[in-house]
Scaffold this motif. Structure first.
Motif, mmCIF file in Angstrom:
data_model
loop_
_atom_site.group_PDB
_atom_site.id
_atom_site.type_symbol
_atom_site.label_atom_id
_atom_site.label_comp_id
_atom_site.label_asym_id
_atom_site.label_seq_id
_atom_site.Cartn_x
_atom_site.Cartn_y
_atom_site.Cartn_z
ATOM 1 N N GLN A 9 0.923 -0.768 0.231
ATOM 2 C CA GLN A 9 -0.193 0.068 0.503
ATOM 3 C C GLN A 9 0.799 1.630 -0.030
ATOM 4 O O GLN A 9 0.869 2.720 -0.600
ATOM 5 C CB GLN A 9 -0.573 0.393 0.786
ATOM 6 C CG GLN A 9 -1.869 1.297 0.612
ATOM 7 C CD GLN A 9 -2.610 0.634 -0.020
ATOM 8 O OE1 GLN A 9 -3.736 0.318 -0.350
ATOM 9 N NE2 GLN A 9 -2.944 2.251 -0.924
ATOM 10 N N CYS A 12 2.101 1.872 -3.111
ATOM 11 C CA CYS A 12 0.983 2.018 -4.442
ATOM 12 C C CYS A 12 0.137 3.748 -3.991
ATOM 13 O O CYS A 12 0.807 4.749 -4.996
ATOM 14 C CB CYS A 12 -0.598 0.909 -3.890
ATOM 15 S SG CYS A 12 -0.038 -0.318 -4.071
ATOM 16 N N THR A 13 0.889 3.813 -2.628
ATOM 17 C CA THR A 13 0.647 5.276 -2.802
ATOM 18 C C THR A 13 1.775 6.388 -3.861
ATOM 19 O O THR A 13 1.713 7.590 -3.295
ATOM 20 C CB THR A 13 0.868 5.604 -1.131
ATOM 21 O OG1 THR A 13 -0.224 5.224 -0.538
ATOM 22 C CG2 THR A 13 0.638 7.586 -0.800
ATOM 23 N N ASN A 16 0.986 6.252 -6.660
ATOM 24 C CA ASN A 16 -0.368 6.968 -7.413
ATOM 25 C C ASN A 16 0.214 8.209 -7.123
ATOM 26 O O ASN A 16 -0.359 9.796 -8.356
ATOM 27 C CB ASN A 16 -1.390 6.872 -6.314
ATOM 28 C CG ASN A 16 -2.358 5.681 -6.596
ATOM 29 O OD1 ASN A 16 -1.843 5.283 -7.318
ATOM 30 N ND2 ASN A 16 -2.775 4.833 -5.394
ATOM 31 N N SER A 24 -4.688 0.647 -5.230
ATOM 32 C CA SER A 24 -4.219 -0.059 -4.295
ATOM 33 C C SER A 24 -3.656 -1.682 -3.809
ATOM 34 O O SER A 24 -3.900 -2.403 -4.763
ATOM 35 C CB SER A 24 -5.760 0.113 -3.687
ATOM 36 O OG SER A 24 -6.549 -0.806 -4.175
ATOM 37 N N ASP A 26 -4.740 -4.250 -2.981
ATOM 38 C CA ASP A 26 -6.088 -5.117 -3.803
ATOM 39 C C ASP A 26 -5.829 -5.112 -5.363
ATOM 40 O O ASP A 26 -6.179 -6.048 -6.220
ATOM 41 C CB ASP A 26 -7.721 -4.318 -3.002
ATOM 42 C CG ASP A 26 -6.879 -4.554 -1.707
ATOM 43 O OD1 ASP A 26 -7.125 -5.828 -1.493
ATOM 44 O OD2 ASP A 26 -8.563 -3.846 -1.347
ATOM 45 N N TYR A 92 -0.239 6.810 5.186
ATOM 46 C CA TYR A 92 0.226 6.860 4.468
ATOM 47 C C TYR A 92 -0.764 8.124 4.086
ATOM 48 O O TYR A 92 -2.027 8.248 3.752
ATOM 49 C CB TYR A 92 -0.879 5.827 3.478
ATOM 50 C CG TYR A 92 -0.518 4.556 4.012
ATOM 51 C CD1 TYR A 92 0.328 4.579 2.820
ATOM 52 C CD2 TYR A 92 -0.833 3.481 4.664
ATOM 53 C CE1 TYR A 92 0.861 3.113 3.490
ATOM 54 C CE2 TYR A 92 -0.588 2.349 5.549
ATOM 55 C CZ TYR A 92 0.727 1.657 4.682
ATOM 56 O OH TYR A 92 1.639 0.948 4.709
#
Length: 93
Positions: A9, A12-13, A16, A24, A26, A92
Motif C-alpha cells: 500500500q 501504491c500510494t 499514485n 491499491s 487489492d 499513508y
C-alpha cells in the motif's frame, strides 16, 4: 493488514502520487512490471523511491534499488529495509 500489504500500500500510494493513478494493494498484481505494465520510467521510479522512503521513514541504499523490475521485487526490498516502520504502523498521507 499484513506487513506485506502495508508495504504494498505504501508503494501504491507513492505510485499514485507520481503517476496520478488509483492503484491499491487489492488491485495491483505483484508480477506487474514497473516499466512495461505500469508505465513507470526511470525518473518516475526515483520519485517513487523518494516518496515510499518518506512514507515508511526509512532510507534504502541506492545499490538495493538497482535492477528492480517487478512490484514484488520492490516490496521485497522494502520488506528487508522497513520492518520496524511497518511494525509500528504507517500513516499513508
Amino acid at each position: 493488514m499484513s506487513n506485506r500489504a502495508q508495504l504494498l500500500q505504501a508503494l501504491c500510494t507513492a505510485i499514485n502520487a507520481v503517476k496520478r493513478t488509483a492503484l491499491s494493494a487489492d488491485t495491483i498484481d505483484l508480477q506487474h512490471y514497473l516499466g512495461g505494465d505500469l508505465g513507470i520510467d526511470s525518473i518516475e521510479m526515483l520519485e517513487i523511491w523518494f516518496r515510499v522512503e518518506k512514507i515508511l521513514a526509512v532510507q534504502i541504499p541506492d545499490d538495493d534499488k538497482r535492477d528492480i523490475y517487478t512490484v514484488e521485487e520492490v516490496v521485497e526490498v522494502l520488506r528487508r529495509h522497513a520492518p520496524a516502520a511497518v511494525a509500528t504502523g504507517v500513516d499513508y498521507v
